[in-house]
Design an enzyme around this catalytic site. Structure first.
Site, PDB file in Angstrom:
ATOM      1  N   GLU A  65      21.668  11.054  12.605  1.00  0.00           N
ATOM      2  CA  GLU A  65      20.964   9.869  12.088  1.00  0.00           C
ATOM      3  C   GLU A  65      19.775   9.477  12.965  1.00  0.00           C
ATOM      4  O   GLU A  65      18.853   8.824  12.503  1.00  0.00           O
ATOM      5  CB  GLU A  65      21.930   8.682  11.956  1.00  0.00           C
ATOM      6  CG  GLU A  65      22.865   8.810  10.763  1.00  0.00           C
ATOM      7  CD  GLU A  65      23.642   7.542  10.447  1.00  0.00           C
ATOM      8  OE1 GLU A  65      23.682   6.625  11.283  1.00  0.00           O
ATOM      9  OE2 GLU A  65      24.225   7.484   9.359  1.00  0.00           O
ATOM     10  N   HIS A  82      38.159  31.669  15.764  1.00  0.00           N
ATOM     11  CA  HIS A  82      38.780  32.631  14.862  1.00  0.00           C
ATOM     12  C   HIS A  82      38.351  32.400  13.426  1.00  0.00           C
ATOM     13  O   HIS A  82      39.034  32.819  12.490  1.00  0.00           O
ATOM     14  CB  HIS A  82      40.308  32.551  15.019  1.00  0.00           C
ATOM     15  CG  HIS A  82      40.746  32.934  16.394  1.00  0.00           C
ATOM     16  ND1 HIS A  82      41.175  34.213  16.727  1.00  0.00           N
ATOM     17  CD2 HIS A  82      40.741  32.228  17.552  1.00  0.00           C
ATOM     18  CE1 HIS A  82      41.444  34.245  18.021  1.00  0.00           C
ATOM     19  NE2 HIS A  82      41.193  33.056  18.551  1.00  0.00           N
ATOM     20  N   LYS A 113      22.922   4.031   0.009  1.00  0.00           N
ATOM     21  CA  LYS A 113      23.717   2.797  -0.141  1.00  0.00           C
ATOM     22  C   LYS A 113      23.215   2.003  -1.354  1.00  0.00           C
ATOM     23  O   LYS A 113      23.998   1.535  -2.170  1.00  0.00           O
ATOM     24  CB  LYS A 113      23.593   1.920   1.118  1.00  0.00           C
ATOM     25  CG  LYS A 113      24.477   2.342   2.303  1.00  0.00           C
ATOM     26  CD  LYS A 113      24.359   1.316   3.445  1.00  0.00           C
ATOM     27  CE  LYS A 113      25.185   1.666   4.653  1.00  0.00           C
ATOM     28  NZ  LYS A 113      25.053   0.726   5.780  1.00  0.00           N
TER      29      LYS A 113
HETATM   30  O1  PA5 Z   1      24.272   4.010  12.696  1.00  0.00           O
HETATM   31  C1  PA5 Z   1      24.225   3.227  11.756  1.00  0.00           C
HETATM   32  O2  PA5 Z   1      23.598   2.154  11.830  1.00  0.00           O
HETATM   33  C2  PA5 Z   1      24.987   3.479  10.462  1.00  0.00           C
HETATM   34  O3  PA5 Z   1      25.516   4.741  10.395  1.00  0.00           O
HETATM   35  C3  PA5 Z   1      26.086   2.437  10.283  1.00  0.00           C
HETATM   36  O4  PA5 Z   1      26.941   2.467  11.392  1.00  0.00           O
HETATM   37  C4  PA5 Z   1      26.917   2.640   9.008  1.00  0.00           C
HETATM   38  O5  PA5 Z   1      26.098   2.809   7.886  1.00  0.00           O
HETATM   39  C5  PA5 Z   1      27.840   1.426   8.775  1.00  0.00           C
HETATM   40  O6  PA5 Z   1      27.092   0.254   8.625  1.00  0.00           O
HETATM   41  P1  PA5 Z   1      27.748  -1.170   8.761  1.00  0.00           P
HETATM   42  O7  PA5 Z   1      28.269  -1.333  10.138  1.00  0.00           O
HETATM   43  O8  PA5 Z   1      26.642  -2.119   8.454  1.00  0.00           O
HETATM   44  O9  PA5 Z   1      28.854  -1.243   7.745  1.00  0.00           O
END
Ligand code: PA5
Length: 403
Positions: free
Chosen positions: A263, A284, A393
Site C-alpha cells: 500500500e 517444497h 471501498k
Molecule cells: O493502511 C491503511 O490505511 C488501510 O489499509 C486501512 O488500515 C484499512 O483500509 C482499514 O481502514 P479502517 O481502519 O479505516 O477501517
C-alpha cells in the site's frame, strides 16, 4: 539487528544512497504529513501507555476471549506481533480476529467461541466506516447484548476509532463504550505501535513497553542502504520482493509486510510486488519457481539466530539428528537456501535479529516501517495514501446500497 545486503550483489547508482539518507532524515524530522508514527517509539505519551496497560489488565481479568474486529492496518499489526511472539501469555485472553473477511463460516466460528467463553469485544477502525469490520461488529455487538444484556455488555465493548464523525463514533456516544482515539496523523499500516496495535497486544500479555523500547533503540544504520538497494533491484528489472522466514510464527508478520510495502509503494504504476514465503513449507512448492523460474524476484530473508523453543530431537530420529536442537537443523536449511538462492542468481537481503522477543520485534517493525516510507519517497509516491483501496471501498459501498 544486522542488515547484510552483500548477497544482493548490487550497488545502488551514485547518489541513490544519499537520496535515501536524505529521505530518512526528512521522515525523522516529522515535518511530512501522516508521520505521527515516527516519534511513537521514543516519545510515546506516558499517560496513554499506562492507560492502555491498565485497561488491558482489566480486560484480561474480565474475559478469556478477546475478539478484535478490524481489517488491514487495523488488525494485521496486532496479529503479526501476537503470532510472532508465540501467542497470548499463560492466563491471558486468547485474541481472536474478525471483520477482515465476509465469510459466513468464519463469523459463525467466532460467534460459537463467543457463546462458549467469557468475552470482550473490541472494534478497531480509523475511519469508523469500513464495510467489513462495521458489518461484523454490528452482528457481534448484538450477540454481546444478547449474551450479557445491554448494561453488562457495555462494560465489555471497546472502540478504537478516529475523532471524526462515523458510525463507530456515534456508537461511543450512544452507548458510552470505552474508547481510544486513533491519532489523525497515523495511517493504518503504520499504526501497530500506536493504541491500534498496542491494546490487543497488551491484552495478550505481551510487554508493550519492551516493544516500544526495542523500536526506540533501533540503529538507523542500514535503513537507507536497504531502501536504496530495493530501488536499484527494481531498476534492474526485479518486480517482486519475496519476504522469507523459517518460522511459522512469522506468517502474519509476512502478511503485515505485504500490506506495509504494497500500500505504501504500489501506485502510479510503480513499486515492487511484495510476497511472502514461509520455509520449510514453501521450499517444497513455490521455492522451485523462486529459484529457477522467470527471474523477476529478489528475496529479503528475516533470520532469527536463537530459537524461541529449545526443542531437542529425541533418539528415535537417529544420527545425525538425535540429540541436536531442531532449530540447528532449521539453521542448516536456512544457510543452504541462502547459498542456493544467491548462488543461483536470486539477490538475497538478510535481516538478522538475535532472537524473536519484544525488543527485537519492535526494532524489526520500526525498521520496515521506515524502510517502506523511505522507499516510497525515493519512488516519488505518497507512502501514506491508498487511493486504490479507497476506490474499491466506494465502489463496493455503492453496490451494497443498491442490494
Ligand atoms: O493502511 C491503511 O490505511 C488501510 O489499509 C486501512 O488500515 C484499512 O483500509 C482499514 O481502514 P479502517 O481502519 O479505516 O477501517
Amino acid at each position: 539487528m544486522h542488515i547484510d545486503l552483500s548477497h544482493s550483489k548490487i550497488t545502488p547508482e551514485g547518489g541513490a544512497l544519499a537520496r535515501a539518507e536524505k529521505a530518512l532524515q526528512t521522515l525523522r524530522e516529522g515535518t511530512l504529513p501522516n508521520t505521527g508514527w515516527v516519534s511513537l517509539p521514543s516519545a510515546f505519551p506516558g499517560p496513554l501507555l499506562l492507560s492502555i496497560q491498565e485497561e488491558a489488565d482489566r480486560i484480561a481479568r474480565k474475559c478469556t476471549l478477546f475478539i478484535v474486529v478490524g481489517v488491514g492496518g487495523s488488525y494485521l499489526g496486532a496479529r503479526a506481533v501476537i503470532d510472532a511472539l508465540n501467542g497470548n501469555r499463560p492466563g491471558r485472553p486468547h485474541v481472536m480476529f474478525a471483520g477482515y473477511n465476509m465469510t459466513g463460516a468464519h463469523l459463525e466460528k467466532v460467534i460459537e467461541a463467543m457463546r462458549e467463553q467469557s468475552t470482550c469485544l473490541c472494534v478497531i477502525s480509523k475511519s469508523g466506516s469500513t464495510l467489513e469490520p462495521l458489518l461484523a461488529y454490528s452482528i457481534l455487538k448484538e450477540e454481546m447484548f444478547n449474551k450479557y444484556g445491554e448494561q453488562r455488555a457495555k462494560e465489555r465493548i471497546y472502540v478504537v476509532t478516529g475523532a471524526q464523525d462515523s458510525p463507530l463514533r456515534r456508537d461511543i456516544e450512544t452507548y458510552g463504550f470505552r474508547s481510544y482515539a486513533v491519532p489523525e496523523d497515523i495511517g493504518g499500516r503504520y499504526s501497530v505501535l500506536s493504541v491500534v496495535g498496542l491494546l490487543p497486544i497488551a491484552v495478550a500479555g505481551i510487554d508493550i513497553e519492551r516493544l516500544l523500547k526495542g523500536a526506540a533503540g533501533l540503529s538507523m544504520e542500514g535503513i537507507a542502504a536497504y531502501a536504496a538497494v530495493r530501488i536499484a533491484l527494481q531498476e534492474a528489472g526485479k518486480a517482486v520482493e519475496v519476504f522469507t522466514y523459517f518460522s511459522t510464527n512469522l506468517r502474519y508478520f509476512g502478511e503485515w509486510l505485504k500490506q506495509l510495502f504494497g500500500e505504501s509503494e504500489g501506485k502510479e504504476g510503480k513499486g515492487v510486488y511484495p510476497a511472502c514465503l514461509c520455509f520449510s513449507r514453501d521450499l517444497h512448492s513455490i521455492g522451485q519457481f523462486l529459484q529457477q523460474g522467470r527471474q523477476v524476484f529478489y528475496e529479503t530473508m528475516i533470520q532469527t539466530e536463537k530459537p524461541q523453543a529449545d526443542f531437542r530431537i529425541p533418539d528415535c530420529a537417529g544420527a545425525p539428528y538425535a540429540g541436536r536442537m531442531l532449530e540447528e537443523v532449521n539453521r542448516c536449511s536456512e544457510a543452504g537456501v541462502v547459498e542456493a538462492h544467491s548462488g543461483g542468481g536470486v539477490p538475497v537481503n538478510l535481516i538478522k535479529v538475535e532472537r524473536m522477543d519484544e525488543e527485537n520485534l519492535g526494532a524489526l517493525i520500526y525498521f520496515f516501517e521506515l524502510s517502506a516510507a523511505v522507499s516510497a519517497l525515493l519512488l516519488g509516491v505518497d507512502p501514506f495514501d491508498q487511493p486504490g483501496v479507497e476506490y474499491y471501498k466506494k465502489a463496493t459501498k455503492k453496490l451494497v446500497e443498491e442490494l
